[in-house]
Motif scaffolding. Structure first.
Motif, PDB file in Angstrom:
ATOM      1  N   MET A 142       0.878   5.778 -12.102  1.00 14.21           N
ATOM      2  CA  MET A 142      -0.349   6.004 -11.341  1.00 14.21           C
ATOM      3  C   MET A 142      -0.987   4.707 -10.874  1.00 14.21           C
ATOM      4  O   MET A 142      -1.521   4.631  -9.770  1.00 14.21           O
ATOM      5  CB  MET A 142      -1.360   6.787 -12.191  1.00 14.21           C
ATOM      6  CG  MET A 142      -1.043   8.249 -12.371  1.00 14.21           C
ATOM      7  SD  MET A 142      -2.478   9.158 -12.985  1.00 14.21           S
ATOM      8  CE  MET A 142      -2.883   8.211 -14.454  1.00 14.21           C
ATOM      9  N   HIS A 143      -0.936   3.689 -11.697  1.00 13.57           N
ATOM     10  CA  HIS A 143      -1.661   2.458 -11.366  1.00 13.57           C
ATOM     11  C   HIS A 143      -0.863   1.488 -10.500  1.00 13.57           C
ATOM     12  O   HIS A 143      -1.317   0.378 -10.243  1.00 13.57           O
ATOM     13  CB  HIS A 143      -2.157   1.797 -12.648  1.00 13.57           C
ATOM     14  CG  HIS A 143      -3.263   2.583 -13.291  1.00 13.57           C
ATOM     15  ND1 HIS A 143      -4.497   2.726 -12.702  1.00 13.57           N
ATOM     16  CD2 HIS A 143      -3.297   3.309 -14.431  1.00 13.57           C
ATOM     17  CE1 HIS A 143      -5.267   3.491 -13.464  1.00 13.57           C
ATOM     18  NE2 HIS A 143      -4.551   3.858 -14.513  1.00 13.57           N
ATOM     19  N   ALA A 144       0.310   1.931 -10.013  1.00  9.61           N
ATOM     20  CA  ALA A 144       0.987   1.149  -8.974  1.00  9.61           C
ATOM     21  C   ALA A 144       0.099   1.053  -7.739  1.00  9.61           C
ATOM     22  O   ALA A 144       0.186   0.088  -6.970  1.00  9.61           O
ATOM     23  CB  ALA A 144       2.316   1.803  -8.611  1.00  9.61           C
ATOM     24  N   LEU A 145      -0.756   2.047  -7.550  1.00  9.50           N
ATOM     25  CA  LEU A 145      -1.662   2.069  -6.405  1.00  9.50           C
ATOM     26  C   LEU A 145      -2.626   0.896  -6.422  1.00  9.50           C
ATOM     27  O   LEU A 145      -3.118   0.474  -5.373  1.00  9.50           O
ATOM     28  CB  LEU A 145      -2.444   3.387  -6.392  1.00  9.50           C
ATOM     29  CG  LEU A 145      -3.423   3.616  -5.249  1.00  9.50           C
ATOM     30  CD1 LEU A 145      -2.717   3.500  -3.907  1.00  9.50           C
ATOM     31  CD2 LEU A 145      -4.113   4.960  -5.392  1.00  9.50           C
ATOM     32  N   GLN A 146      -2.897   0.353  -7.596  1.00 10.00           N
ATOM     33  CA  GLN A 146      -3.755  -0.829  -7.696  1.00 10.00           C
ATOM     34  C   GLN A 146      -2.935  -2.113  -7.857  1.00 10.00           C
ATOM     35  O   GLN A 146      -3.245  -3.137  -7.249  1.00 10.00           O
ATOM     36  CB  GLN A 146      -4.713  -0.708  -8.887  1.00 10.00           C
ATOM     37  CG  GLN A 146      -5.770   0.370  -8.750  1.00 10.00           C
ATOM     38  CD  GLN A 146      -5.259   1.758  -9.080  1.00 10.00           C
ATOM     39  OE1 GLN A 146      -4.490   1.941 -10.024  1.00 10.00           O
ATOM     40  NE2 GLN A 146      -5.680   2.750  -8.308  1.00 10.00           N
ATOM     41  N   VAL A 147      -1.857  -2.034  -8.647  1.00 11.84           N
ATOM     42  CA  VAL A 147      -1.099  -3.243  -8.983  1.00 11.84           C
ATOM     43  C   VAL A 147      -0.427  -3.853  -7.753  1.00 11.84           C
ATOM     44  O   VAL A 147      -0.527  -5.069  -7.513  1.00 11.84           O
ATOM     45  CB  VAL A 147      -0.054  -2.936 -10.074  1.00 11.84           C
ATOM     46  CG1 VAL A 147       0.871  -4.138 -10.284  1.00 11.84           C
ATOM     47  CG2 VAL A 147      -0.739  -2.564 -11.379  1.00 11.84           C
ATOM     48  N   LEU A 148       0.253  -3.044  -6.954  1.00  3.07           N
ATOM     49  CA  LEU A 148       1.004  -3.605  -5.821  1.00  3.07           C
ATOM     50  C   LEU A 148       0.086  -4.152  -4.719  1.00  3.07           C
ATOM     51  O   LEU A 148       0.326  -5.268  -4.231  1.00  3.07           O
ATOM     52  CB  LEU A 148       1.981  -2.573  -5.272  1.00  3.07           C
ATOM     53  CG  LEU A 148       3.150  -2.232  -6.214  1.00  3.07           C
ATOM     54  CD1 LEU A 148       4.055  -1.176  -5.599  1.00  3.07           C
ATOM     55  CD2 LEU A 148       3.953  -3.481  -6.561  1.00  3.07           C
ATOM     56  N   PRO A 149      -0.960  -3.441  -4.286  1.00  4.99           N
ATOM     57  CA  PRO A 149      -1.865  -4.052  -3.304  1.00  4.99           C
ATOM     58  C   PRO A 149      -2.553  -5.309  -3.818  1.00  4.99           C
ATOM     59  O   PRO A 149      -2.742  -6.271  -3.070  1.00  4.99           O
ATOM     60  CB  PRO A 149      -2.884  -2.939  -3.022  1.00  4.99           C
ATOM     61  CG  PRO A 149      -2.136  -1.679  -3.275  1.00  4.99           C
ATOM     62  CD  PRO A 149      -1.251  -2.004  -4.455  1.00  4.99           C
ATOM     63  N   LEU A 150      -2.914  -5.333  -5.102  1.00  2.00           N
ATOM     64  CA  LEU A 150      -3.511  -6.548  -5.667  1.00  2.00           C
ATOM     65  C   LEU A 150      -2.506  -7.692  -5.682  1.00  2.00           C
ATOM     66  O   LEU A 150      -2.872  -8.855  -5.458  1.00  2.00           O
ATOM     67  CB  LEU A 150      -4.028  -6.277  -7.082  1.00  2.00           C
ATOM     68  CG  LEU A 150      -5.339  -5.493  -7.180  1.00  2.00           C
ATOM     69  CD1 LEU A 150      -5.668  -5.184  -8.634  1.00  2.00           C
ATOM     70  CD2 LEU A 150      -6.487  -6.280  -6.539  1.00  2.00           C
TER      71      LEU A 150
ATOM     72  N   ILE B 191       0.832  -1.204   0.000  1.00  3.78           N
ATOM     73  CA  ILE B 191       0.000   0.000   0.000  1.00  3.78           C
ATOM     74  C   ILE B 191       0.862   1.247   0.000  1.00  3.78           C
ATOM     75  O   ILE B 191       0.653   2.185  -0.786  1.00  3.78           O
ATOM     76  CB  ILE B 191      -0.948  -0.009   1.215  1.00  3.78           C
ATOM     77  CG1 ILE B 191      -2.002  -1.109   1.042  1.00  3.78           C
ATOM     78  CG2 ILE B 191      -1.618   1.352   1.392  1.00  3.78           C
ATOM     79  CD1 ILE B 191      -2.857  -1.334   2.278  1.00  3.78           C
ATOM     80  N   ARG B 192       1.860   1.274   0.875  1.00  6.22           N
ATOM     81  CA  ARG B 192       2.709   2.459   0.963  1.00  6.22           C
ATOM     82  C   ARG B 192       3.525   2.670  -0.315  1.00  6.22           C
ATOM     83  O   ARG B 192       3.587   3.778  -0.853  1.00  6.22           O
ATOM     84  CB  ARG B 192       3.629   2.340   2.169  1.00  6.22           C
ATOM     85  CG  ARG B 192       2.887   2.450   3.505  1.00  6.22           C
ATOM     86  CD  ARG B 192       3.807   2.177   4.671  1.00  6.22           C
ATOM     87  NE  ARG B 192       3.140   2.369   5.952  1.00  6.22           N
ATOM     88  CZ  ARG B 192       3.667   2.073   7.130  1.00  6.22           C
ATOM     89  NH1 ARG B 192       4.899   1.558   7.186  1.00  6.22           N
ATOM     90  NH2 ARG B 192       2.996   2.289   8.248  1.00  6.22           N
ATOM     91  N   ALA B 193       4.148   1.600  -0.798  1.00  5.82           N
ATOM     92  CA  ALA B 193       4.952   1.717  -2.019  1.00  5.82           C
ATOM     93  C   ALA B 193       4.065   2.051  -3.209  1.00  5.82           C
ATOM     94  O   ALA B 193       4.440   2.856  -4.080  1.00  5.82           O
ATOM     95  CB  ALA B 193       5.721   0.427  -2.275  1.00  5.82           C
TER      96      ALA B 193
END
Length: 338
Positions: A225-233, A159-161
């Protein structure tokens, strides 16, 4: 029997259901449908693409971001009121941007980089201010998240990254606002461009429209921008996989793998940015870009293997060992031999 609701409980419900962000997400879902109809039925084009293509892409992007932010805010233990207002400001600011994008699309004129008239300049300035404000609000949420306890270490790291890389990806969008040499040499009412080494509106990839003739700064902007979705998923998938893969059951293993994944994501983002600034199309990278990409992948694979191996050896336990598991009880009940 009459019961009263404690004020803190009401605050928790409001945090879980961030009305402005969810309202924005719903509006964007409706706008995406309307824009799809516009793409199909409105024959007008702007810079080689249907006039409703930009509202469609932006409505989907804002929809995803609003839902993601509405999911993040309830994770905070402290600063919830401040975070709620940051989310509300984000909803308002992105709403302003979308109104301008839709309005200019309906009028058949460009929204971005348009300084051809006082009105166009004012609208473009309003969009820039809105995006800058949304970025500051996201930075505030990121600062609050770094003070919050998010439970599982891997999930916390993801989440943080993810949010930090997303902030970087948003900031990369400001590279597009820099006027090109051609624009500085002869003013034609446009200041800024998506494409490097080619003109905006040329041949592009299907759906996204990314240039196939030059570098395109929208690519690193989008990926970041979509690291916010990719990494938590990715963290969620690792947690689900841990049910069947013993090597992933250890929290430290998942956290280590996600650390490698975040580093790889950041490396890819840097590489895409360099490629775009060099004027290279995404699907026609130079040998140097390909070599750098290969090094990133190999280094990530080696690092991931090392994480699994080292965490599996921790305390002399097998990779599938977890506290309280049958294996751990058996280990605790054994005595060393003579």
């Amino acid at each position: 029997m009459h019961t009263t609701t404690h004020p803190s409980a009401q605050t928790d419900v409001r945090a879980r259901r961030h009305g402005p962000l969810l309202a924005l997400a719903l509006a964007m879902a409706v706008l995406a449908l309307v824009s799809t109809v516009g793409v199909l039925l409105d024959p007008r084009e702007l810079l080689g693409a249907p006039v409703w293509a930009k509202p469609l892409k932006f409505s989907l992007s804002v929809l995803i971001y609003a839902v993601s932010l509405a999911w993040l805010l309830p994770l905070l233990e402290r600063g919830r009121r401040l975070a709620w207002w940051a989310g509300t400001a984000t909803a308002v600011l992105l709403g302003v941007e979308m109104v301008i994008i839709v309005g200019t699309a309906a009028a058949g004129v460009r929204s971005h980089f348009n300084v051809s008239s006082p009105l166009a300049t004012a609208l473009w300035s309003a969009m820039g201010t809105s995006i800058a404000g949304a970025w500051v609000a996201a930075l505030l949420v990121a600062a609050l998240l770094f003070r919050a306890r998010l439970g599982d270490r891997g999930r916390t790291l993801a989440i943080r990254a993810g949010l930090l890389i997303a902030l970087l990806g948003m900031a990369l969008g400001f590279l597009m606002t820099i006027p090109t040499d051609q624009q500085l040499a002869g003013f034609e009412g446009v200041a800024g461009a998506h494409t490097v080494g080619a003109t905006d509106g040329g041949p592009g990839l299907p759906l996204v429209g990314w240039s196939t003739e030059g570098g395109d700064l929208r690519i690193p902007h989008f990926v970041g921008m979509h690291a916010l979705q990719v990494l938590p998923l990715t963290a969620l998938l690792l947690e689900l996989a841990a049910r069947r893969v013993p090597a992933l059951r250890r929290e430290s293993t998942r956290a280590g793998l996600l650390r490698v994944g975040a580093a790889l994501y950041l490396g890819v983002l840097a590489l895409l940015t360099v490629q775009a600034l060099a004027g290279q199309p995404l699907l026609r990278p130079s040998g140097a870009v390909l070599a750098a990409g290969a090094v990133l992948v190999v280094a990530a694979a080696v690092a991931a293997g090392r994480v699994v191996m080292l965490t599996g050896r921790a305390d002399g336990r097998a990779p599938g060992w977890t506290p309280g598991s049958p294996a751990s009880r058996r280990t605790a009940g054994t005595r060393p031999g003579p």
